[in-house]
Write a protein that holds these residues in place. Sequence first.
Motif, PDB file in Angstrom:
ATOM      1  N   ALA A  33      -4.870   3.007  13.687  1.00  0.00           N
ATOM      2  CA  ALA A  33      -4.320   3.206  12.265  1.00  0.00           C
ATOM      3  C   ALA A  33      -5.528   2.797  11.242  1.00  0.00           C
ATOM      4  CB  ALA A  33      -3.309   2.023  11.841  1.00  0.00           C
ATOM      5  N   MET A  34      -5.286   3.251   9.997  1.00  0.00           N
ATOM      6  CA  MET A  34      -6.338   3.000   9.262  1.00  0.00           C
ATOM      7  C   MET A  34      -6.102   2.274   7.877  1.00  0.00           C
ATOM      8  SD  MET A  34      -9.267   6.110   9.578  1.00  0.00           S
ATOM      9  CE  MET A  34     -10.414   5.152   8.753  1.00  0.00           C
ATOM     10  N   ARG A  38      -9.291  -4.942   0.131  1.00  0.00           N
ATOM     11  CA  ARG A  38     -10.217  -5.307  -0.972  1.00  0.00           C
ATOM     12  C   ARG A  38     -10.541  -6.823  -1.256  1.00  0.00           C
ATOM     13  NH1 ARG A  38      -6.330  -3.848  -6.238  1.00  0.00           N
ATOM     14  NH2 ARG A  38      -4.929  -5.775  -5.993  1.00  0.00           N
ATOM     15  N   GLN A  39     -11.728  -7.020  -1.789  1.00  0.00           N
ATOM     16  CA  GLN A  39     -11.988  -8.655  -2.086  1.00  0.00           C
ATOM     17  C   GLN A  39     -12.645  -8.609  -3.318  1.00  0.00           C
ATOM     18  OE1 GLN A  39     -14.842 -10.103   1.223  1.00  0.00           O
ATOM     19  NE2 GLN A  39     -13.889 -12.145   0.667  1.00  0.00           N
ATOM     20  N   ALA A  40     -11.997  -9.524  -4.053  1.00  0.00           N
ATOM     21  CA  ALA A  40     -12.604  -9.843  -5.381  1.00  0.00           C
ATOM     22  C   ALA A  40     -13.350 -11.187  -5.350  1.00  0.00           C
ATOM     23  CB  ALA A  40     -11.457 -10.264  -6.337  1.00  0.00           C
ATOM     24  N   PRO A  41     -14.467 -11.342  -6.192  1.00  0.00           N
ATOM     25  CA  PRO A  41     -15.287 -12.515  -6.157  1.00  0.00           C
ATOM     26  C   PRO A  41     -14.586 -13.645  -5.960  1.00  0.00           C
ATOM     27  CG  PRO A  41     -16.100 -10.906  -7.816  1.00  0.00           C
ATOM     28  CD  PRO A  41     -14.664 -10.350  -7.323  1.00  0.00           C
ATOM     29  N   GLY A  42     -14.650 -14.675  -5.159  1.00  0.00           N
ATOM     30  CA  GLY A  42     -14.163 -15.877  -4.758  1.00  0.00           C
ATOM     31  C   GLY A  42     -12.747 -15.886  -4.232  1.00  0.00           C
ATOM     32  N   MET A  43     -12.152 -14.609  -3.827  1.00  0.00           N
ATOM     33  CA  MET A  43     -10.992 -14.570  -3.353  1.00  0.00           C
ATOM     34  C   MET A  43     -11.261 -13.933  -1.768  1.00  0.00           C
ATOM     35  SD  MET A  43      -9.024 -15.133  -5.889  1.00  0.00           S
ATOM     36  CE  MET A  43      -7.392 -14.359  -5.352  1.00  0.00           C
ATOM     37  N   GLN A  44     -10.164 -13.993  -1.133  1.00  0.00           N
ATOM     38  CA  GLN A  44      -9.970 -13.723   0.329  1.00  0.00           C
ATOM     39  C   GLN A  44      -9.706 -12.108   0.376  1.00  0.00           C
ATOM     40  OE1 GLN A  44      -6.852 -16.104   2.217  1.00  0.00           O
ATOM     41  NE2 GLN A  44      -8.511 -17.187   3.082  1.00  0.00           N
ATOM     42  N   ARG A  45     -10.175 -11.419   1.270  1.00  0.00           N
ATOM     43  CA  ARG A  45      -9.987 -10.180   1.355  1.00  0.00           C
ATOM     44  C   ARG A  45      -8.647  -9.768   1.643  1.00  0.00           C
ATOM     45  NH1 ARG A  45     -13.690  -7.076   5.907  1.00  0.00           N
ATOM     46  NH2 ARG A  45     -15.132  -7.875   4.580  1.00  0.00           N
ATOM     47  N   GLU A  46      -7.986  -8.767   1.184  1.00  0.00           N
ATOM     48  CA  GLU A  46      -6.475  -8.862   0.989  1.00  0.00           C
ATOM     49  C   GLU A  46      -6.109  -7.238   1.361  1.00  0.00           C
ATOM     50  OE1 GLU A  46      -4.632  -9.400  -2.638  1.00  0.00           O
ATOM     51  OE2 GLU A  46      -5.844  -8.051  -3.841  1.00  0.00           O
ATOM     52  N   LEU A  47      -5.018  -7.221   2.221  1.00  0.00           N
ATOM     53  CA  LEU A  47      -4.763  -5.733   2.312  1.00  0.00           C
ATOM     54  C   LEU A  47      -4.267  -5.067   1.082  1.00  0.00           C
ATOM     55  CD1 LEU A  47      -3.517  -3.589   4.546  1.00  0.00           C
ATOM     56  CD2 LEU A  47      -1.647  -4.699   4.458  1.00  0.00           C
ATOM     57  N   VAL A  48      -4.642  -3.680   1.138  1.00  0.00           N
ATOM     58  CA  VAL A  48      -4.156  -2.872  -0.089  1.00  0.00           C
ATOM     59  C   VAL A  48      -3.144  -1.914   0.391  1.00  0.00           C
ATOM     60  CG1 VAL A  48      -5.115  -1.000  -1.756  1.00  0.00           C
ATOM     61  CG2 VAL A  48      -6.510  -3.253  -1.173  1.00  0.00           C
ATOM     62  N   ALA A  49      -3.626  -0.994   1.537  1.00  0.00           N
ATOM     63  CA  ALA A  49      -2.678   0.067   2.008  1.00  0.00           C
ATOM     64  C   ALA A  49      -3.189   0.260   3.374  1.00  0.00           C
ATOM     65  CB  ALA A  49      -2.783   1.199   1.267  1.00  0.00           C
ATOM     66  N   THR A  50      -2.069   0.714   4.235  1.00  0.00           N
ATOM     67  CA  THR A  50      -2.511   1.211   5.586  1.00  0.00           C
ATOM     68  C   THR A  50      -1.545   2.469   6.061  1.00  0.00           C
ATOM     69  OG1 THR A  50      -0.828  -0.121   6.692  1.00  0.00           O
ATOM     70  CG2 THR A  50      -2.834  -1.177   6.547  1.00  0.00           C
ATOM     71  N   MET A  51      -2.192   3.134   6.785  1.00  0.00           N
ATOM     72  CA  MET A  51      -1.302   4.329   7.375  1.00  0.00           C
ATOM     73  C   MET A  51      -1.767   4.573   9.116  1.00  0.00           C
ATOM     74  SD  MET A  51      -2.373   8.463   6.547  1.00  0.00           S
ATOM     75  CE  MET A  51      -1.454   8.479   5.135  1.00  0.00           C
ATOM     76  N   THR A  52      -0.717   4.699   9.629  1.00  0.00           N
ATOM     77  CA  THR A  52      -0.711   4.646  10.900  1.00  0.00           C
ATOM     78  C   THR A  52      -0.983   6.221  11.514  1.00  0.00           C
ATOM     79  OG1 THR A  52       1.444   5.420  11.404  1.00  0.00           O
ATOM     80  CG2 THR A  52       1.143   3.004  11.338  1.00  0.00           C
ATOM     81  N   SER A  53      -1.306   6.370  12.579  1.00  0.00           N
ATOM     82  CA  SER A  53      -1.575   7.717  13.089  1.00  0.00           C
ATOM     83  C   SER A  53      -0.621   8.528  13.289  1.00  0.00           C
ATOM     84  CB  SER A  53      -2.228   7.747  14.711  1.00  0.00           C
ATOM     85  OG  SER A  53      -1.128   6.933  15.386  1.00  0.00           O
ATOM     86  N   GLY A  54       0.749   8.271  13.087  1.00  0.00           N
ATOM     87  CA  GLY A  54       1.820   8.903  12.782  1.00  0.00           C
ATOM     88  C   GLY A  54       2.353   9.247  11.342  1.00  0.00           C
ATOM     89  N   GLY A  55       1.350   8.784  10.441  1.00  0.00           N
ATOM     90  CA  GLY A  55       1.505   8.856   9.209  1.00  0.00           C
ATOM     91  C   GLY A  55       2.405   7.880   8.153  1.00  0.00           C
ATOM     92  N   THR A  57       3.165   4.713   6.133  1.00  0.00           N
ATOM     93  CA  THR A  57       2.233   3.914   5.018  1.00  0.00           C
ATOM     94  C   THR A  57       2.686   2.889   4.712  1.00  0.00           C
ATOM     95  OG1 THR A  57       3.307   5.266   3.406  1.00  0.00           O
ATOM     96  CG2 THR A  57       1.469   6.011   4.195  1.00  0.00           C
ATOM     97  N   HIS A  58       1.900   1.704   4.305  1.00  0.00           N
ATOM     98  CA  HIS A  58       2.598   0.582   3.934  1.00  0.00           C
ATOM     99  C   HIS A  58       1.506   0.209   2.862  1.00  0.00           C
ATOM    100  CE1 HIS A  58       3.579  -3.761   3.799  1.00  0.00           C
ATOM    101  NE2 HIS A  58       2.471  -4.084   3.888  1.00  0.00           N
ATOM    102  N   TYR A  59       2.173  -0.411   1.609  1.00  0.00           N
ATOM    103  CA  TYR A  59       1.332  -0.870   0.433  1.00  0.00           C
ATOM    104  C   TYR A  59       1.531  -2.359   0.113  1.00  0.00           C
ATOM    105  CZ  TYR A  59       0.531   3.933  -0.202  1.00  0.00           C
ATOM    106  OH  TYR A  59       0.214   5.509  -0.079  1.00  0.00           O
ATOM    107  N   ALA A  60       0.578  -2.964  -0.595  1.00  0.00           N
ATOM    108  CA  ALA A  60       0.629  -4.308  -0.911  1.00  0.00           C
ATOM    109  C   ALA A  60       1.568  -4.082  -2.373  1.00  0.00           C
ATOM    110  CB  ALA A  60      -0.504  -4.842  -1.377  1.00  0.00           C
ATOM    111  N   ASP A  61       2.337  -5.262  -2.322  1.00  0.00           N
ATOM    112  CA  ASP A  61       3.295  -5.158  -3.697  1.00  0.00           C
ATOM    113  C   ASP A  61       2.715  -4.768  -4.984  1.00  0.00           C
ATOM    114  OD1 ASP A  61       5.640  -7.410  -2.512  1.00  0.00           O
ATOM    115  OD2 ASP A  61       5.259  -5.409  -1.898  1.00  0.00           O
ATOM    116  N   THR A  68      -2.073   5.616  -3.584  1.00  0.00           N
ATOM    117  CA  THR A  68      -1.553   6.305  -2.473  1.00  0.00           C
ATOM    118  C   THR A  68      -2.909   6.544  -1.527  1.00  0.00           C
ATOM    119  OG1 THR A  68      -0.299   7.706  -4.237  1.00  0.00           O
ATOM    120  CG2 THR A  68      -0.700   8.575  -1.903  1.00  0.00           C
ATOM    121  N   ILE A  69      -2.277   6.257  -0.229  1.00  0.00           N
ATOM    122  CA  ILE A  69      -3.131   6.466   0.856  1.00  0.00           C
ATOM    123  C   ILE A  69      -3.054   7.672   1.428  1.00  0.00           C
ATOM    124  CG2 ILE A  69      -1.756   5.156   2.345  1.00  0.00           C
ATOM    125  CD1 ILE A  69      -4.235   4.082   3.837  1.00  0.00           C
ATOM    126  N   SER A  70      -4.001   8.344   1.792  1.00  0.00           N
ATOM    127  CA  SER A  70      -3.896   9.830   2.572  1.00  0.00           C
ATOM    128  C   SER A  70      -4.987  10.147   3.489  1.00  0.00           C
ATOM    129  CB  SER A  70      -3.550  10.777   1.495  1.00  0.00           C
ATOM    130  OG  SER A  70      -4.978  10.941   0.876  1.00  0.00           O
TER     131      SER A  70
END
Length: 115
Positions: A33-34, A38-55, A57-61, A68-70
């Motif tokens: 998957a890919m 993202r990481q803002a200054p002073g913040m932890q890295r957070e998930l934005v979006a993912t896409m599996t090899s099967g297409g 997708t998942h997004y942060a609220d 849109t991830i593609s």
Amino acid sequence: HVQLVESGGDFVQAGGSLRLSCAASGDIYSIDAMGWYRQAPGMQRELVATMTSGGLTHYADSVKGRFTISALNAKNTMYLQMNTLKPEDSAVYYCAADRGYDWVFGRGTQVVVSS
């Protein structure tokens, strides 16, 4: 070994749009998957979006309905279309690849959204 190179980061006004790109090379067939983090200054890295090899997708609220991830050419190139950008979207955005046993990250691309 997988290499990821991001591009497309820029300065943009709130309400604007950007498209980030990620070029993957190396042992891309090891990727399950890919995604984008993202990481803002002073913040932890957070998930934005993912896409599996099967297409699947998942997004942060926080970005649902705006981002849109593609992917193009299976796992070689991935995009993140970001619309209606907000100042809180400002961060370094990282492309990531899941090899099943670990995640590989690129060096990141900077996005700055001015109010």
